[in-house]
Design an enzyme around this catalytic site. Sequence first.
Site, PDB file in Angstrom:
ATOM      1  N   HIS A 307     -18.056   6.100  -0.398  1.00 33.22           N
ATOM      2  CA  HIS A 307     -19.243   6.360  -1.211  1.00 33.22           C
ATOM      3  C   HIS A 307     -20.137   5.136  -1.186  1.00 33.22           C
ATOM      4  O   HIS A 307     -19.662   3.999  -1.169  1.00 33.22           O
ATOM      5  CB  HIS A 307     -18.846   6.676  -2.669  1.00 33.22           C
ATOM      6  CG  HIS A 307     -19.939   7.373  -3.418  1.00 33.22           C
ATOM      7  ND1 HIS A 307     -20.971   6.681  -4.015  1.00 33.22           N
ATOM      8  CD2 HIS A 307     -20.180   8.675  -3.639  1.00 33.22           C
ATOM      9  CE1 HIS A 307     -21.797   7.543  -4.584  1.00 33.22           C
ATOM     10  NE2 HIS A 307     -21.341   8.770  -4.371  1.00 33.22           N
ATOM     11  N   ASP A 364     -16.494  15.246  -3.227  1.00 31.78           N
ATOM     12  CA  ASP A 364     -16.356  16.373  -2.286  1.00 31.78           C
ATOM     13  C   ASP A 364     -14.935  16.581  -1.777  1.00 31.78           C
ATOM     14  O   ASP A 364     -14.663  17.567  -1.099  1.00 31.78           O
ATOM     15  CB  ASP A 364     -17.290  16.148  -1.083  1.00 31.78           C
ATOM     16  CG  ASP A 364     -18.746  16.195  -1.516  1.00 31.78           C
ATOM     17  OD1 ASP A 364     -19.476  15.224  -1.253  1.00 31.78           O
ATOM     18  OD2 ASP A 364     -19.119  17.172  -2.172  1.00 31.78           O
TER      19      ASP A 364
END
Length: 424
Positions: A307, A364
Site C-alpha cells: 500500500h 483487497d
Amino acid sequence: MSKTATLNFDGNQYELPVVEGSESEQAIDIAKLRGSSGLITIDPGFKNTGSTQSAITFLDGEKGILRYRGYPIEQLAEKSTFLEVAYLLIKGELPTAKELEEYKDSITHHTLVHEDMKQFAEAFPTKAHPMGVLSAMISAMSTFYPESYDPNRDTESVDKTIIRLIAKLPTLAAWAHKNSLGHPIMYPKNKLNYCENFLNMMFAMPTEDYEIDPVVVNALDKLLILHADHEQNCSASAVRLVGSSQSNLYSSISAGVSALWGPLHGGANQAVIEMLEKIKEDGGDVEKWVNKAKDKNDTFRLMGFGHRVYKNFDPRAKIIKKACDDILSKLGVNDPVLDIAKKLEETALKDEYFVARKLYPNVDFYSGIIYRALGIPTEMFTVMFAIGRLPGWIAQWKEMVENKEPIGRPRQVYVGSQERQYPG
Ligand code: SDX
C-alpha cells in the site's frame, strides 16, 4: 508562530511556510516557490506530495489508523450503517435519527433510473466488463440532468445530484450484471433497504423471488462502510482533478470509476481472486508464488499486498479477514481459496522481502472471498468497491468545490528536443 523551511539554492536562501494539520502532519507550502526561485518540485506518482488540506478522512500509515471525520473505522464498521457513514462523510457530522430517516427515504425514492437509459445498457456487448458499463452509464446519466452542469453548482442542485448518484448507482450496477447474463433487469423496491434492494436487483428474477438473508445484507453493509473513503487515493484524486475544471459531479464520478478499475487500485480485489484461483490450480504451492512476487524479472505481484500509505496492517484488511471467518461459517461456505489466502499471508509476512518493504495485506486481499461467498461474481467485485467508495468521492469533490480550489494543472520538467528548424 508558524514554522518555515529554509531552502538554500544557487547561493540564495528561500523561506517556505510549513502548514500543520490537526494530527500534527506537516507540509512545506511550495505555492510561491517558482515565483521566488524559479524552481518547481517533481514527484512522479505524488508519493510525497500533498494535493490539498482535507477534513474528511485521516490515515496513519505507520500505525494502521483510519478515521472518517474523526470516527475510527473499527467503531463505524461495528456500530454504524453504510448510509449513516455516507451522510457523515458528505455532511461532516453524524445525522440525528430523524435526519437519517429523511436521508434514507430520499435515497429510496430516487433509485429508479430513467427508462431511456435502458437503451444504453442493452447496447453493451454481453461480455462487457461492468466497470466499463458503470463509468459510461454514470456519464450518460448527466445528459438527463442538464441543471447539474451549473459551474457555480448551487447547493440545491448539488444535493439533488448527490442523492441521485447514491440512489441510482446500485440500480445501474445490477443492470450491468443482469445484462451480462442476458437476464431481464429487475427494478428497485421501495420496501427494501439499500443493501436488500441491491441484492434483490442482482439476484431476483421475474420468475422467482430472491430470499433476503440478513447475514448477507449485514456483511455487504459492513463491506461498503469499509470502502467508503480513503483520503487522496488514485480515484479520489481523479474525481477532484476532473471536478476542478468545473465539470459536473456525474462526469467527475465517472472518472473516479475509471481510475478505480485499474488492477493496482480497486481492480485488485478481482485480481486477488484470480491470483488465488491460479495458485489453487497450480497445486497451492504458495512458496513458489511468493518467490515469483519477489523476482524482479517476473512481472507477477502479490495482488492485495502492499500500500502507498499503510506500512503496517491495513485496518480494513484486519476487519475483513475476521469477517471472512464469521460470514463463511454462518453461510456454511467452505472456500479453499480462503485457506490459500491465509497461507500466502503467513508465508509473505515471514519473508524478508515483504518485511523489509513493509508489505502487508490491504483492503483487497480478503474482500473478494466475502463477495464470492455472498454470490457476487468476480467481475463485479470492483463495482462493489465503487458503490462503497461513492460517498467518499462525493465528499472529496464537494470539499474541493466548497474550498474553491483552483483547477488542477501540474507543471513538468521538459526533457525533449531543444529548438530545431523544420527541414526545407
Ligand atoms: C487500493 O491509495 C489508496 O488508499 C488505495 C486504496 C483505497 O482504499 O483507495 O487503499 C485501495 O488501491 C489498495 C491497493 C490495491 N493494489 C494491490 O493490491 C496491487 C498490488 N500492490 C501494489 O502494486 C503496490 O503495493 C501498490 C500499487 C499498492 C503501492 O505501490 P507503491 O506505493 O508505488 O509502491 P512500489 O510499487 O514502489 O513498491 C515498493 C516496493 C517495490 O520493490 P523495490 O523496487 O523497492 O525492490 O515494494 C514492491 C515493489 O516491487 N512491491 C511488491 C508489491 N507491492 C509493492 N512486490 C510484490 N508484490 C506486491 N504486491
